[in-house]
Design a protein around this motif. Structure first.
Motif, PDB file in Angstrom:
ATOM      1  N   UNK A  10       0.850  -1.179   0.000  1.00 52.18           N
ATOM      2  CA  UNK A  10       0.000   0.000   0.000  1.00 52.18           C
ATOM      3  C   UNK A  10       0.888   1.231   0.000  1.00 52.18           C
ATOM      4  N   UNK A  11       0.529   2.230  -0.799  1.00 51.94           N
ATOM      5  CA  UNK A  11       1.278   3.474  -0.876  1.00 51.94           C
ATOM      6  C   UNK A  11       0.317   4.642  -0.642  1.00 51.94           C
ATOM      7  N   UNK A  12       0.817   5.702  -0.030  1.00 50.45           N
ATOM      8  CA  UNK A  12      -0.021   6.843   0.317  1.00 50.45           C
ATOM      9  C   UNK A  12       0.591   8.132  -0.212  1.00 50.45           C
ATOM     10  N   UNK A  13      -0.288   9.040  -0.682  1.00 49.07           N
ATOM     11  CA  UNK A  13       0.132  10.374  -1.109  1.00 49.07           C
ATOM     12  C   UNK A  13      -0.714  11.409  -0.381  1.00 49.07           C
ATOM     13  N   UNK A  14      -0.136  12.567  -0.144  1.00 48.90           N
ATOM     14  CA  UNK A  14      -0.826  13.674   0.514  1.00 48.90           C
ATOM     15  C   UNK A  14      -0.983  14.812  -0.489  1.00 48.90           C
ATOM     16  N   UNK A  15      -2.224  15.227  -0.738  1.00 52.52           N
ATOM     17  CA  UNK A  15      -2.511  16.363  -1.600  1.00 52.52           C
ATOM     18  C   UNK A  15      -2.890  17.531  -0.705  1.00 52.52           C
ATOM     19  N   UNK A  16      -2.017  18.541  -0.560  1.00 54.26           N
ATOM     20  CA  UNK A  16      -2.305  19.662   0.344  1.00 54.26           C
ATOM     21  C   UNK A  16      -3.538  20.436  -0.092  1.00 54.26           C
ATOM     22  N   UNK A  17      -4.142  21.124   0.870  1.00 47.63           N
ATOM     23  CA  UNK A  17      -5.358  21.893   0.585  1.00 47.63           C
ATOM     24  C   UNK A  17      -5.123  22.901  -0.530  1.00 47.63           C
ATOM     25  N   UNK A  18      -3.930  23.522  -0.563  1.00 47.22           N
ATOM     26  CA  UNK A  18      -3.640  24.519  -1.599  1.00 47.22           C
ATOM     27  C   UNK A  18      -3.644  23.910  -2.993  1.00 47.22           C
ATOM     28  N   UNK A  19      -3.249  22.631  -3.092  1.00 46.26           N
ATOM     29  CA  UNK A  19      -3.209  21.966  -4.396  1.00 46.26           C
ATOM     30  C   UNK A  19      -4.587  21.533  -4.860  1.00 46.26           C
ATOM     31  N   UNK A  20      -5.575  21.564  -3.970  1.00 43.53           N
ATOM     32  CA  UNK A  20      -6.923  21.128  -4.318  1.00 43.53           C
ATOM     33  C   UNK A  20      -7.848  22.285  -4.664  1.00 43.53           C
ATOM     34  N   UNK A  21      -7.387  23.521  -4.424  1.00 39.54           N
ATOM     35  CA  UNK A  21      -8.252  24.677  -4.606  1.00 39.54           C
ATOM     36  C   UNK A  21      -8.373  25.097  -6.060  1.00 39.54           C
ATOM     37  N   UNK A  22      -7.364  24.817  -6.869  1.00 37.75           N
ATOM     38  CA  UNK A  22      -7.399  25.201  -8.272  1.00 37.75           C
ATOM     39  C   UNK A  22      -7.276  23.988  -9.166  1.00 37.75           C
ATOM     40  N   UNK A  23      -6.412  24.082 -10.167  1.00 43.64           N
ATOM     41  CA  UNK A  23      -6.156  22.938 -11.041  1.00 43.64           C
ATOM     42  C   UNK A  23      -5.483  21.830 -10.234  1.00 43.64           C
ATOM     43  N   UNK A  24      -5.932  20.606 -10.413  1.00 41.96           N
ATOM     44  CA  UNK A  24      -5.321  19.500  -9.697  1.00 41.96           C
ATOM     45  C   UNK A  24      -3.876  19.310 -10.161  1.00 41.96           C
ATOM     46  N   UNK A  25      -2.988  18.877  -9.265  1.00 39.75           N
ATOM     47  CA  UNK A  25      -1.576  18.743  -9.653  1.00 39.75           C
ATOM     48  C   UNK A  25      -1.395  17.639 -10.682  1.00 39.75           C
ATOM     49  N   UNK A  26      -0.384  17.743 -11.540  1.00 41.03           N
ATOM     50  CA  UNK A  26      -0.129  16.657 -12.497  1.00 41.03           C
ATOM     51  C   UNK A  26       0.299  15.388 -11.774  1.00 41.03           C
ATOM     52  N   UNK A  27       0.005  14.253 -12.367  1.00 42.60           N
ATOM     53  CA  UNK A  27       0.266  12.962 -11.725  1.00 42.60           C
ATOM     54  C   UNK A  27       1.734  12.793 -11.370  1.00 42.60           C
TER      55      UNK A  27
END
Length: 472
Positions: A170-187
């Motif tokens: 199992x692997x986990x990633x954290x998407x910060x709140x700032x990265x979710x407010x606009x365009x989603x970050x590239x994979x």
């Protein structure tokens, strides 16, 4: 390893979302006649918010944008068609005015994990992120919230998929709140941290939650080397990716499997299924796909109060914020019952709410009863029947609450595969489901927030996600 769900893929430039249909335009109002069989105006009405996750090979010209249908769009695929290489829904939750949902897009040579964002009010635009390409039979990604950040967990196969020595990671990633407010970050910018690993037994389910912004707790089941039954484990992952040591939390005297984990104030609630007979001489746990004759021949004598086809109970344990036991394991007594599916959540007071279906012949067969129980710090409360007839197949499911103060929503199908949706303030015998419009009865409810519910509906091989306003 144990548990379920998925969603992922790519960032689209401009207002066009390649690989999805999005619309802010009007959607026809729901018709009367809901899943509860009542007559009158529906309690849930579709809103205009929707997004379609396209299956492999669907043309990007089928996307919708700017609130209007593209004149070159392909015709809407027919619903209710069982086709290969489709999009499998995962789980969803609400964060910052939008629903985030996961899915797996099955392709001829593997799967693609997807994460979709769909606002339910004023919020960021709809978008889809392709998270990762996954091989083998793995569940869709799972989600959790830590502060304002979104945590995403995926499962990958280690080693050769067909090799007995391979396992799961199992692997986990954290998407910060700032990265979710606009365009989603590239994979390619998403940073993954390694989490728990397990052998390739018949279960590869897992679950995780975050009781505090700094770390997350994972749970899974596995068969320890040299033992003939399953154990439930937990392991922490810190915000910087550092992992703690795996710890077995279920007893060595029972066969435990299928854990569920939710955050509560100051820690977690953890639940799992146990073979009622395993502590009395029968080592092998009941597998819903196993013939009854094989289950009865699992070894040892099945006690008189356990059915020959495998009685299962539910055990619950409170954990502190570090994932350590904060009390004793408590058994929800179902000694003569065949539990074929269950789920766990917390109510507004931080108590554990369990719901399960029992007395059906298998998880894939309709029938049985849906029951629930509340577990507080001083022990379990009385078992309450939620529905005792007209119960469909599958598992009853809690919709993840958007905030600790929200009361849980519960969903499961009736025998005609119509969706039942209940909003519960406390355990209620024979609670009345909401009246759903005809266009919602075949859709699956995934998440709820502020009287908005996210539904998923197959459209041929594609999957449509849409929002409905519900007034309990």
């Amino acid at each position: 390893m144990a548990l379920h769900v998925s969603l992922s893929k790519l960032l689209f430039a401009g207002s066009l979302l390649a690989g999805c249909r999005c619309s802010d335009g009007p959607v026809p109002a729901s018709t009367a006649g809901g899943s509860a069989g009542a007559v009158g105006a529906p309690d849930c009405q579709r809103s205009e918010a929707r997004i379609t996750l396209l299956a492999s090979g669907e043309p990007a010209s089928a996307a919708l944008h700017s609130g209007a249908r593209n004149s070159d769009a392909a015709p809407e695929p027919e619903p209710e068609i069982d086709l290969p290489f489709s999009v499998e829904p995962g789980m969803a939750l609400e964060l910052g005015g939008a629903f985030f949902a996961t899915a797996l897009r099955h392709e001829p040579h593997g799967n693609v994990a997807l994460l979709a964002r769909l606002p339910h009010g004023v919020g960021p635009a709809a978008a889809v992120l392709e998270l990762a390409r996954l091989g083998g039979d793995v569940p869709p990604p799972r989600l959790a919230v830590a502060g304002g950040d979104l945590l995403v967990a995926i499962e990958q196969i280690m080693g050769e998929p067909r090799s007995p020595s391979s396992g799961y990671r199992v692997r986990m990633a954290r998407l910060p709140a700032a990265a979710l407010a606009g365009a989603l970050p590239p994979a390619e910018s998403v940073q993954w941290h390694d989490g728990p690993s397990a052998s390739r037994d018949e279960s590869n389910a897992f679950d995780f939650a975050a009781a505090a912004p700094g770390s997350a707790l994972f749970t899974w089941d596995d068969w320890p080397p040299g033992e003939s039954h399953g154990r439930v484990y937990v392991q922490t992952i810190a915000g910087d990716g550092r992992t703690g040591a795996p710890s077995a939390v279920s007893s060595t005297l029972v066969d435990a499997e299928e854990p569920r984990l939710v955050a509560r104030p100051g820690g977690y609630w953890l639940a799992w299924l146990v073979d009622v007979a395993s502590a009395q001489g029968r080592a092998r746990s009941y597998d819903p796909g196993e013939p009854e004759s094989a289950a009865a021949a699992g070894g040892g004598n099945v006690p008189a109060n356990a059915s020959a086809n495998g009685a299962r109970g539910i055990e619950v344990l409170a954990l502190d914020a570090a994932g350590q036991p904060a009390g004793n394991v408590r058994r929800i007594r179902t000694d003569s019952a065949r539990v074929v599916g269950y789920d766990l959540t917390t109510n507004s007071a931080g108590n554990a709410w369990l719901v399960w279906r029992q007395d059906a012949s298998s998880a894939g067969a309709a029938g049985g009863r849906v029951l629930m129980a509340e577990v507080r710090s001083d022990g379990p409360r009385e078992i309450v029947p939620v529905r005792e007839e007209d119960v469909g197949s599958g598992e009853p499911t809690w919709l993840p609450p958007a905030s600790p103060g929200e009361q849980p929503w519960l969903t499961f199908p009736d025998q005609r595969d119509r969706t039942l949706l209940l909003h519960l303030a406390d355990p209620q015998p024979a609670a009345t489901p909401l009246l759903l419009g005809a266009d919602l009865q075949g859709a699956a409810a995934l998440s709820a927030a502020a009287r908005r519910v996210l539904f998923a509906q197959p459209r041929g091989r594609s999957l449509e996600l849409f929002v409905a306003a519900c007034a309990p």
